[in-house]
Design a protein around this motif. Structure first.
Motif, PDB file in Angstrom:
ATOM      1  N   HIS A   1       0.842  -1.247   0.061  1.00  0.00           N
ATOM      2  CA  HIS A   1      -0.044   0.067   0.006  1.00  0.00           C
ATOM      3  C   HIS A   1       0.987   1.246  -0.140  1.00  0.00           C
ATOM      4  O   HIS A   1       0.712   2.005  -1.202  1.00  0.00           O
ATOM      5  N   GLY A   2       1.629   1.511   1.037  1.00  0.00           N
ATOM      6  CA  GLY A   2       2.859   2.321   1.180  1.00  0.00           C
ATOM      7  C   GLY A   2       2.438   3.892   0.407  1.00  0.00           C
ATOM      8  O   GLY A   2       3.289   4.249  -0.661  1.00  0.00           O
ATOM      9  N   VAL A   3       1.103   4.479   0.388  1.00  0.00           N
ATOM     10  CA  VAL A   3       1.001   5.731  -0.202  1.00  0.00           C
ATOM     11  C   VAL A   3       2.057   6.751   0.018  1.00  0.00           C
ATOM     12  O   VAL A   3       2.375   7.477  -0.977  1.00  0.00           O
ATOM     13  N   GLU A   4       2.991   6.644   1.000  1.00  0.00           N
ATOM     14  CA  GLU A   4       4.141   7.563   1.288  1.00  0.00           C
ATOM     15  C   GLU A   4       5.611   7.095   0.946  1.00  0.00           C
ATOM     16  O   GLU A   4       6.421   7.624   1.218  1.00  0.00           O
ATOM     17  N   ALA A   5       5.454   5.844   0.064  1.00  0.00           N
ATOM     18  CA  ALA A   5       6.761   5.314   0.063  1.00  0.00           C
ATOM     19  C   ALA A   5       7.836   6.205  -0.984  1.00  0.00           C
ATOM     20  O   ALA A   5       8.819   6.218  -0.722  1.00  0.00           O
ATOM     21  N   TYR A   6       7.046   7.053  -1.855  1.00  0.00           N
ATOM     22  CA  TYR A   6       7.891   8.163  -2.520  1.00  0.00           C
ATOM     23  C   TYR A   6       8.884   8.828  -1.530  1.00  0.00           C
ATOM     24  O   TYR A   6       9.961   9.068  -1.962  1.00  0.00           O
ATOM     25  N   LYS A   7       8.795   9.105  -0.514  1.00  0.00           N
ATOM     26  CA  LYS A   7       9.399   9.775   0.716  1.00  0.00           C
ATOM     27  C   LYS A   7      10.492   9.295   1.107  1.00  0.00           C
ATOM     28  O   LYS A   7      11.485   9.971   1.518  1.00  0.00           O
ATOM     29  N   ILE A   8      10.640   7.980   1.115  1.00  0.00           N
ATOM     30  CA  ILE A   8      11.655   7.173   1.500  1.00  0.00           C
ATOM     31  C   ILE A   8      12.101   6.163   0.512  1.00  0.00           C
ATOM     32  O   ILE A   8      12.885   5.129   0.533  1.00  0.00           O
ATOM     33  N   ALA A   9      12.028   6.549  -1.039  1.00  0.00           N
ATOM     34  CA  ALA A   9      12.207   5.599  -1.972  1.00  0.00           C
ATOM     35  C   ALA A   9      13.697   5.304  -2.148  1.00  0.00           C
ATOM     36  O   ALA A   9      14.028   4.401  -2.391  1.00  0.00           O
ATOM     37  N   ASP A  10      14.691   6.311  -1.788  1.00  0.00           N
ATOM     38  CA  ASP A  10      15.973   5.992  -1.888  1.00  0.00           C
ATOM     39  C   ASP A  10      16.492   4.977  -0.700  1.00  0.00           C
ATOM     40  O   ASP A  10      17.245   4.100  -1.012  1.00  0.00           O
ATOM     41  N   ARG A  11      15.896   4.953   0.582  1.00  0.00           N
ATOM     42  CA  ARG A  11      16.303   4.113   1.538  1.00  0.00           C
ATOM     43  C   ARG A  11      15.628   2.719   1.033  1.00  0.00           C
ATOM     44  O   ARG A  11      16.413   1.640   1.214  1.00  0.00           O
ATOM     45  N   LEU A  12      14.399   2.591   0.373  1.00  0.00           N
ATOM     46  CA  LEU A  12      13.888   1.405   0.049  1.00  0.00           C
ATOM     47  C   LEU A  12      14.824   0.623  -0.837  1.00  0.00           C
ATOM     48  O   LEU A  12      15.060  -0.602  -0.818  1.00  0.00           O
ATOM     49  N   ALA A  13      15.497   1.356  -1.820  1.00  0.00           N
ATOM     50  CA  ALA A  13      16.067   1.079  -3.007  1.00  0.00           C
ATOM     51  C   ALA A  13      17.424   0.526  -2.349  1.00  0.00           C
ATOM     52  O   ALA A  13      18.029  -0.654  -2.576  1.00  0.00           O
ATOM     53  N   ALA A  14      17.984   1.334  -1.283  1.00  0.00           N
ATOM     54  CA  ALA A  14      19.238   1.104  -0.844  1.00  0.00           C
ATOM     55  C   ALA A  14      19.199  -0.467   0.238  1.00  0.00           C
ATOM     56  O   ALA A  14      20.184  -1.339   0.177  1.00  0.00           O
TER      57      ALA A  14
END
Length: 449
Positions: free
Chosen positions: A288-301
């Motif tokens: 769901h993560g509707v605010e995932a864009y705010k931590i996209a770099d951390r998710l990728a890392a």
């Protein structure tokens, strides 16, 4: 394919997928036998970032045999003209409740949430699956070949999910993806505190949520140490007493069970990432993560996927800060893992169109996402999140021949899946009613005019 014909085909096949010894409810899924199939002169999206124009796809012995131009068909092959059509891998949905909330949606079918305790790691969604849910057939018509069926999100730890093949079967074991790891469903935010706070019990706050996770994982660590000590001592003396809840969490701690977390806000996702570090497990995907864009770099890392909606937002406070470019921003060029999921018995029928909406919304902010990249949101990335990427999700030689033939680009409101192959067998054909599986529930019922 009629129900009786399909059941007869399955009954005639020897079981070829022995389950792992630790699975007391083993898969009995086996592919339907099929001749080689060659699709010629189509636009092929491999699922791994490639687009091949005027290309061929050869399926043989249930696997992708070759992809490229000018392929030669074996003597006994069925040859399909793909001119003007597109070919993709089968669509994979990482977040579905088909079978555990089957149609029709009545209280008697409400089997997705075990709302008797805030943490119920001991329950398995597969034990609630109704295989005759007509939603499986409508999902197949939308090109969906594999899906993860999950418990609901009332509990902090809702139990195990299961990955299934989208085939007709009398039992869920006949659908169970052989050798796929289990996933455990967790939920943060509003749902658990609303369900249990409304009963006057814990958790009733977000801090109560986190305390609940920590208490359960501390207990699971103790349980794991007890078993490790017993096994290291050559199994002398009595073994520790089995605890089904702690067994699931021990599987998480050992990396054997994947973690899927229902979570909306960026700050809560960050807390869950820290929780995973505290206890030494890895999160496979935030859902769901509707605010995932705010931590996209951390998710990728950290190699965490974002299984997201194209544009659902604003229906409760924790979903208020969603943007329509969310998936496009999570889809970082190098390590990003963006997934389009459904969480809907209707949305699962048109996940290709949901991906198309993401492409359109991105284009409006000058992010151009080509089809060969967008298809990964529906195939390669969900396969990765489910731990089955070595077997399906791309049209690579040796992988399962899960293939969809579309009437044109799949990223269009006019797109239709004309044929759907699973393990090389034609399981759905829009032009042939005998290849359109009908569930037991729908037998004898005609669609309303």
């Amino acid at each position: 394919m009629t129900r009786l014909l399909f059941a007869a085909l399955l009954a005639a096949i020897p079981l070829t997928a022995p389950a792992a010894p630790s699975d007391p409810y083993p898969s009995t899924y086996a592919p339907v036998p099929s001749p080689p199939v060659l699709i010629r002169n189509a636009t092929v999206l491999t699922g791994s970032g490639e687009r091949l124009d005027n290309a061929d796809v050869l399926m043989q012995d249930g696997k992708i045999a070759a992809v490229g131009a000018g392929l030669t068909a074996p003597a006994n092959a069925q040859v399909i003209d793909g001119t003007g059509r597109w070919v993709t891998p089968g669509i994979i949905d990482v977040h579905s409740h088909l079978g555990v909330y089957p149609s029709p949606g009545v209280n008697a079918h409400n089997d997705g949430n075990e709302m008797t305790s805030p943490t119920t790691p001991e329950v398995w969604a597969e034990h609630s699956i109704t295989p005759q849910d007509p939603g499986f057939g409508t999902a197949l018509a939308g090109g969906v070949t594999t899906m993860q069926l999950l418990p609901g999100s009332a509990n902090l730890i809702g139990g195990r999910g299961v990955t299934v093949r989208n085939v007709y079967a009398n039992t869920y074991q006949g659908m169970k993806f052989p050798g796929a790891p289990w996933g455990v469903k967790m939920a943060c935010g509003e749902n658990p505190k609303r369900v249990y706070g409304g009963k006057g019990s814990a958790p009733s706050t977000r801090m109560g949520n986190v305390a609940g996770y920590r208490a359960d994982f501390i207990a699971a660590q103790d349980y794991m140490r007890a078993w490790d000590k017993y096994n290291a001592g050559d199994k002398k003396g009595d073994p520790p007493s089995r605890d089904l809840a702690k067994e699931t969490l021990m599987g998480v701690l050992k990396g054997e069970i994947l973690v899927h977390i229902h979570c909306y806000r960026a700050d809560e996702m960050a807390i869950m990432l820290d929780l995973a570090k505290e206890f030494g497990f890895r999160i496979s995907a935030f859902h769901h993560g509707v605010e995932a864009y705010k931590i996209a770099d951390r998710l990728a890392a950290e190699g965490v996927c974002g299984a997201l909606w194209a544009d659902w937002w604003g229906f409760k406070m924790e979903s208020l800060d969603g943007i329509q470019e969310n998936i496009a921003l999570v889809d970082r060029p190098e390590k990003g893992c963006a997934i389009v999921h459904s969480d809907s018995s209707e949305g699962i029928q048109r996940l290709n169109q949901e991906a198309a909406k993401v492409m359109g919304n991105a284009r409006r902010v000058n992010i151009d996402i080509p089809p060969e990249r967008a298809i990964r949101w529906l195939t390669q990335n969900p396969a990765r999140a489910l731990g089955i990427g070595d077997r399906t999700g791309t049209l690579a030689p040796g992988k399962m021949a899960d293939v969809v033939l579309w009437n044109g680009t799949p990223f269009s409101v006019y797109a239709k899946a004309e044929k759907v192959f699973m393990d090389g067998a034609l399981m759905y054909d829009r032009g042939d009613k005998s290849r359109q599986p009908v569930s037991d529930f729908m037998l004898g019922q005609e669609a309303a005019p």
